[in-house]
Design an enzyme around this catalytic site. Structure first.
Site, PDB file in Angstrom:
ATOM      1  N   ASP A  94      18.818 126.358  37.771  1.00 34.61           N
ATOM      2  CA  ASP A  94      19.091 126.612  39.115  1.00 34.61           C
ATOM      3  C   ASP A  94      18.999 128.187  39.160  1.00 34.61           C
ATOM      4  O   ASP A  94      19.637 129.080  38.610  1.00 34.61           O
ATOM      5  CB  ASP A  94      19.922 125.798  40.087  1.00 34.61           C
ATOM      6  CG  ASP A  94      19.544 126.756  41.557  1.00 34.61           C
ATOM      7  OD1 ASP A  94      18.758 126.190  42.255  1.00 34.61           O
ATOM      8  OD2 ASP A  94      20.810 126.467  42.533  1.00 34.61           O
ATOM      9  N   ASP A  96      19.602 130.919  42.814  1.00 32.53           N
ATOM     10  CA  ASP A  96      20.861 130.417  44.020  1.00 32.53           C
ATOM     11  C   ASP A  96      22.404 130.117  43.472  1.00 32.53           C
ATOM     12  O   ASP A  96      22.494 128.449  43.989  1.00 32.53           O
ATOM     13  CB  ASP A  96      20.024 130.518  45.256  1.00 32.53           C
ATOM     14  CG  ASP A  96      18.934 130.697  45.604  1.00 32.53           C
ATOM     15  OD1 ASP A  96      18.971 132.025  46.229  1.00 32.53           O
ATOM     16  OD2 ASP A  96      17.796 130.919  45.166  1.00 32.53           O
ATOM     17  N   ARG A 139      14.866 126.072  57.737  1.00 31.37           N
ATOM     18  CA  ARG A 139      15.166 126.975  57.589  1.00 31.37           C
ATOM     19  C   ARG A 139      13.685 128.972  57.851  1.00 31.37           C
ATOM     20  O   ARG A 139      14.287 129.305  57.965  1.00 31.37           O
ATOM     21  CB  ARG A 139      15.638 127.697  56.219  1.00 31.37           C
ATOM     22  CG  ARG A 139      16.974 127.138  56.231  1.00 31.37           C
ATOM     23  CD  ARG A 139      18.100 127.250  54.616  1.00 31.37           C
ATOM     24  NE  ARG A 139      17.238 125.388  54.001  1.00 31.37           N
ATOM     25  CZ  ARG A 139      17.741 125.740  52.893  1.00 31.37           C
ATOM     26  NH1 ARG A 139      18.506 125.961  52.070  1.00 31.37           N
ATOM     27  NH2 ARG A 139      17.002 124.391  52.080  1.00 31.37           N
ATOM     28  N   GLY A 184      14.523 126.724  44.513  1.00 32.46           N
ATOM     29  CA  GLY A 184      14.361 125.697  46.274  1.00 32.46           C
ATOM     30  C   GLY A 184      14.192 127.001  46.223  1.00 32.46           C
ATOM     31  O   GLY A 184      13.731 127.222  47.686  1.00 32.46           O
ATOM     32  N   ASN A 255      19.753 118.997  45.742  1.00 33.83           N
ATOM     33  CA  ASN A 255      18.019 119.314  44.311  1.00 33.83           C
ATOM     34  C   ASN A 255      18.757 119.472  43.350  1.00 33.83           C
ATOM     35  O   ASN A 255      17.766 119.218  43.261  1.00 33.83           O
ATOM     36  CB  ASN A 255      17.465 120.163  45.754  1.00 33.83           C
ATOM     37  CG  ASN A 255      18.130 121.711  45.034  1.00 33.83           C
ATOM     38  OD1 ASN A 255      19.106 121.556  45.181  1.00 33.83           O
ATOM     39  ND2 ASN A 255      17.262 122.943  45.824  1.00 33.83           N
TER      40      ASN A 255
END
Length: 313
Positions: A94, A96, A139, A184, A255
Site C-alpha cells: 500500500d 499512504d 472524499r 487507493g 482495504n
C-alpha cells in the site's frame, strides 16, 4: 532450512532497542504448555538484538496460535516454517501510511480547507467501517473545484518515505523480488513513489479534471479498492510467473485485507486496531526494515547483502 522438523515459527520483534529473549521465551513457552499440550519448542534463533525466532511443532492452526501471544512492546508473528518464508518473489505495498507517512488525499484536502472532513472519512474507511469505494467518492466530492494540476509538484515535495522502506526494498531487489505499489490514492503520486523506490509496477486512482484543471469530484475508471488490490496481486503473480505462496502484501488499512488474505503472507503495518485483529500478522515498530526479520533474516545476513550491493554499485 533451520529446524525443518518444526512446522511453525514465531518471530518476536521488540518495538524498542532490545528484546529480553529469556523473558519472552519463558512467557511463550508457558502459554504453549498451558493451552496447547502437543506443542513442542524445537529451538530458537537470534536475528538481532531486537528480534528472535522460536520454532515449534503443533497441530494447532496458525490462525488460532496468533491470538495467544499478546505483549505490550513486542510483536509475535506466527507463520508456517516452510520454503516460502524466505523465498518471496513479489512484494506488494500500500502507499499512504505504509510506504509514506502521509495520506495524500488529506494533503490535497488541506488546500481545499476540508482536511478534517476528509480525515474523518479516511479513518472510517481504514477501520473497515464503511465501503472503500463509497468513502473515496465522498472524499473526492469534497475536493470539487480545486485546481489540482498546479498542486501535484507541491504535494510531491511533502511526501516522506517511511523509515526502513529504502533498506527493505534494496534488500528485496537484490534477492530478485518484484516490487509493486497498489494504492487507493492517486496515480500521479503512486507513480512518483514507484520511480523514487525503483518499483516494477504501480496502480492507483485517477482524478477527473475539467478543461481548466479543476477537480470535478469524480474518479475515472476502476476504483482501486480492496478487491481490486487482491485481483491485481493475482494478475501480477501470473505476469511475473510467481506462485501465490511466493507473494506478500504490506498495508495498514481495511482495504488492504483482501490482498493480505490472497497473498502468500500479509503484514499489517502500524494498522488500525480492527485491521490488526484480522490480518495475518501485525508489525508495530518504527521501521519497515523489520519485515526482513519476519522473513527470517539476521542482521549479519541483511548487512552482508546490502553491503555487497553498495560495493557493486
Amino acid at each position: 532450512m533451520t529446524n525443518p522438523e518444526s512446522n511453525i515459527v514465531l518471530t518476536c520483534i521488540a518495538h524498542g532497542a532490545t528484546i529480553d529473549n529469556a523473558t519472552i521465551f519463558k512467557s511463550i513457552n508457558g502459554i504453549l504448555q498451558n493451552q496447547i499440550n502437543e506443542s513442542t519448542v524445537i529451538d530458537t534463533k537470534t536475528l538481532s538484538v531486537r528480534a528472535f525466532d522460536i520454532y515449534i511443532h503443533t497441530m494447532i492452526p496458525v490462525s488460532a496460535l496468533k491470538t495467544l501471544f499478546v505483549f505490550e512492546d513486542v510483536d509475535v508473528i506466527v507463520q508456517h516454517n516452510d520454503v516460502y518464508r524466505q523465498n518471496k518473489k513479489l512484494f506488494v505495498f500500500d502507499m499512504d501510511s505504509t510506504l509514506i507517512y502521509q495520506e495524500v488525499i488529506e494533503l490535497i484536502a488541506s488546500y481545499a480547507n476540508v482536511e478534517d472532513q476528509v480525515r474523518e472519512i479516511t479513518n472510517r474507511a481504514m477501520n473497515n467501517e464503511i465501503d472503500f469505494k463509497e468513502s473515496l467518492r465522498e472524499r473526492v466530492k469534497l475536493l470539487t473545484g480545486l485546481r489540482i494540476d498546479t498542486l501535484y509538484d507541491k504535494i510531491k515535495l511533502q511526501l516522506r518515505i517511511t523509515n526502513g522502506v529504502k533498506e527493505l526494498c534494496q534488500f528485496l531487489k537484490v534477492k530478485g523480488c518484484k516490487l509493486a505499489v497498489l494504492s487507493g490514492g492517486f496515480i500521479q503520486f503512486a507513480t512518483f513513489i514507484k520511480d523514487q523506490l525503483e518499483f516494477d509496477f504501480a496502480k492507483a486512482n485517477l482524478l477527473e479534471m475539467d478543461s481548466n484543471g479543476n477537480l470535478t469530484g469524480n474518479v475515472l475508471g476502476e476504483i482501486v479498492d480492496g478487491q481490486c488490490k487482491a485481483d491485481t496481486l493475482k494478475q501480477l503473480c501470473k505476469e511475473y510467473n510467481v506462485k501465490i505462496e511466493e507473494s506478500c502484501m504490506v498495508g495498514d488499512g481495511g482495504n488492504d485485507l483482501p490482498a493480505m488474505g490472497t497473498a502468500g503472507f500479509g503484514i499489517a503495518w502500524n494498522a488500525k486496531p480492527k485491521v490488526q485483529e484480522v490480518a495475518p500478522c501485525k508489525l508495530n515498530t518504527d521501521s519497515l526494515r523489520d519485515v526482513l526479520y519476519i522473513l527470517g533474516y539476521t542482521d549479519d545476513e541483511i548487512k552482508s547483502t546490502t553491503t555487497t550491493t553498495t560495493t557493486t554499485i
